[in-house]
Scaffold this active site. Structure first.
Site, mmCIF file in Angstrom:
data_model
loop_
_atom_site.group_PDB
_atom_site.id
_atom_site.type_symbol
_atom_site.label_atom_id
_atom_site.label_comp_id
_atom_site.label_asym_id
_atom_site.label_seq_id
_atom_site.Cartn_x
_atom_site.Cartn_y
_atom_site.Cartn_z
ATOM 1 N N ARG A 103 23.574 -30.701 67.860
ATOM 2 C CA ARG A 103 23.017 -32.167 66.587
ATOM 3 C C ARG A 103 22.989 -33.750 67.535
ATOM 4 N NH1 ARG A 103 28.207 -30.484 67.164
ATOM 5 N NH2 ARG A 103 29.963 -32.148 67.586
ATOM 6 N N ASN A 104 23.457 -34.089 67.987
ATOM 7 C CA ASN A 104 23.665 -34.819 68.999
ATOM 8 C C ASN A 104 22.046 -35.158 69.870
ATOM 9 O OD1 ASN A 104 25.230 -35.990 66.998
ATOM 10 N ND2 ASN A 104 26.575 -35.040 68.379
ATOM 11 N N ASP A 120 23.033 -40.570 70.227
ATOM 12 C CA ASP A 120 24.724 -40.629 69.143
ATOM 13 C C ASP A 120 26.004 -40.625 69.834
ATOM 14 O OD1 ASP A 120 25.833 -39.648 65.868
ATOM 15 O OD2 ASP A 120 23.268 -38.870 66.853
ATOM 16 N N ASP A 131 30.654 -36.005 73.029
ATOM 17 C CA ASP A 131 29.972 -34.885 72.053
ATOM 18 C C ASP A 131 28.421 -34.940 71.705
ATOM 19 O OD1 ASP A 131 30.523 -34.630 69.226
ATOM 20 O OD2 ASP A 131 29.655 -36.323 67.720
HETATM 21 O O1 ACK Z 1 18.676 -32.881 62.165
HETATM 22 P P1 ACK Z 1 18.046 -34.804 61.288
HETATM 23 O O2 ACK Z 1 17.024 -34.245 60.165
HETATM 24 O O3 ACK Z 1 17.384 -35.315 62.323
HETATM 25 O O4 ACK Z 1 18.789 -35.491 60.933
HETATM 26 C C1 ACK Z 1 19.808 -35.881 62.003
HETATM 27 C C2 ACK Z 1 20.120 -37.210 61.191
HETATM 28 O O5 ACK Z 1 18.985 -38.164 61.586
HETATM 29 C C3 ACK Z 1 21.488 -37.606 61.607
HETATM 30 O O6 ACK Z 1 21.550 -38.002 62.699
HETATM 31 C C4 ACK Z 1 18.123 -37.696 62.216
HETATM 32 N N1 ACK Z 1 17.863 -38.443 63.055
HETATM 33 C C5 ACK Z 1 18.809 -39.167 63.676
HETATM 34 N N2 ACK Z 1 18.184 -40.088 64.734
HETATM 35 C C6 ACK Z 1 17.060 -39.891 64.543
HETATM 36 C C7 ACK Z 1 15.898 -40.527 65.766
HETATM 37 N N3 ACK Z 1 16.233 -41.232 66.241
HETATM 38 N N4 ACK Z 1 14.333 -40.199 64.727
HETATM 39 C C8 ACK Z 1 14.260 -39.214 63.990
HETATM 40 N N5 ACK Z 1 15.784 -38.998 63.320
HETATM 41 C C9 ACK Z 1 16.988 -39.011 63.573
HETATM 42 C C10 ACK Z 1 18.672 -36.037 62.905
#
Ligand code: ACK
Length: 322
Positions: free
Chosen positions: A187-188, A201, A183
């Protein structure tokens, strides 16, 4: 009351090396929410590697999530234990005890996902300054209002190459470990405070052996526009199908987070790809980078470049100062 069946089961997910006490985790706001999972910002007290308080991200599943979602998060946990690379998100710990939900604690990325970073960077677009031109976004709002409301997310053509190179390095490392991401998409990917891309992810990631192919058994929601033809047709996933997805990710980078195959519905995509259709070169994309993307989209998976050779190509482009 009927006791929770978990009360009487042995916690097989408990790993003393990674277990973190819930009492030392202060959950803050939700920063991301999917259909079944959510990500929270949290403060951790004395998490291995940092004395005192530190900001972390906590991944968990919603109450109404099924077994698959829990299993995906658990497999992500077990996988992250064994990886260590500057361009792969770092595992910090987990809360697995049955007094509460399963929490996966990972490093916090200040800028969130690469996709949101790219889309926010479009706001600076009209200010020029050598920034990448906007090929996909339409921002009708007043620019000064926008810059007041958002922090700045500048991105130069060189940043784009650097991001691509970092992701390729992380993927080369995973491929070496025979891990297939399945994936890979903007976005990941997470962007840290010092603007470093980290592959994230890993819920769908599988370890592959022998034939180096992973055959997906069940049909869940699939990221069709990022998938290689052999994944779409036969559910075959390899590092070579990850390379196809990387080509789509390069296209996302150059278009500052546009949705791939604009105007094409997913139902039509497979047939189009089989007929040899590929996305055009975005306006602001160099011929060289487009060439790399196109190589990633070779119908014959064995003709696609490896992540190792992609890393070298991107490194050479960076050295030339393109
Ligand atoms: O783009 P975003 O604000 O950044 O939206 C996604 C959302 O969670 C779903 O995956 C945020 N996200 C995920 N993992 C992290 C992380 N380790 N630190 C900060 N934001 C995160 C991601």
């Amino acid at each position: 009351p009927v006791p929770n069946r978990d009360t009487f089961t042995i916690n097989t997910d408990f790993d003393p090396k990674w277990e973190f006490p819930r009492s030392r985790l202060i959950l803050e706001q939700v920063i991301g929410e999917g259909e079944f999972g959510k990500v929270l910002k949290a403060q951790a007290i004395d998490i291995p590697g940092t004395k005192g308080m530190s900001t972390v991200a906590v991944k968990t599943i919603k109450n109404d999530a099924g077994k698959t979602e829990k299993d995906d998060l658990l497999s992500e946990y077990n996988l992250l234990k064994d990886v260590n690379h500057p361009n792969v998100v770092k595992l910090l710990g987990a809360c697995t005890t049955h007094e509460g939900p399963f929490y996966l604690i990972i490093e916090y990325a200040k800028y969130g996902s690469l996709r949101s970073y790219l889309r926010k960077s479009r706001i600076l677009d009209n200010n020029a300054n050598g920034l990448v031109s906007n090929t996909a976004g339409n921002f009708q709002q007043n620019e000064s209002l926008i810059s007041m409301a958002f922090p700045l997310y500048p991105i130069s053509p060189r940043d784009i190459l650097k991001f691509a190179w970092q992701i390729s390095k992380g993927m080369a490392y995973l491929a070496e470990l025979k891990l297939v991401h399945r994936d890979l998409a903007a976005r990941n990917i997470l962007v840290t405070e010092d603007k470093v891309c980290k592959i994230s992810d890993f819920g769908l990631t599988r370890d592959v052996y022998e034939d180096n192919a992973y055959f997906k058994k069940t049909k869940g929601r699939v990221p069709v526009k990022w998938m290689a033809p052999e994944s779409l047709a036969d559910h075959i996933y390899t590092s070579r199908s990850d390379v196809w997805s990387f080509g789509i990710l390069l296209w996302e980078l150059v278009t500052l987070g546009a949705v791939p195959y604009p105007g094409i519905i997913v139902q039509d995509l497979f047939k189009l790809l089989k007929e040899g259709y590929r996305m055009d070169k975005p306006n602001n994309c160099s011929v060289e980078l487009y060439g790399i993307m196109n190589n990633c989209w070779a119908e014959d998976q064995y003709r696609r470049p490896s992540f190792k050779s992609l890393t070298t190509s991107l490194e050479e482009m960076l050295e030339k100062g393109n």
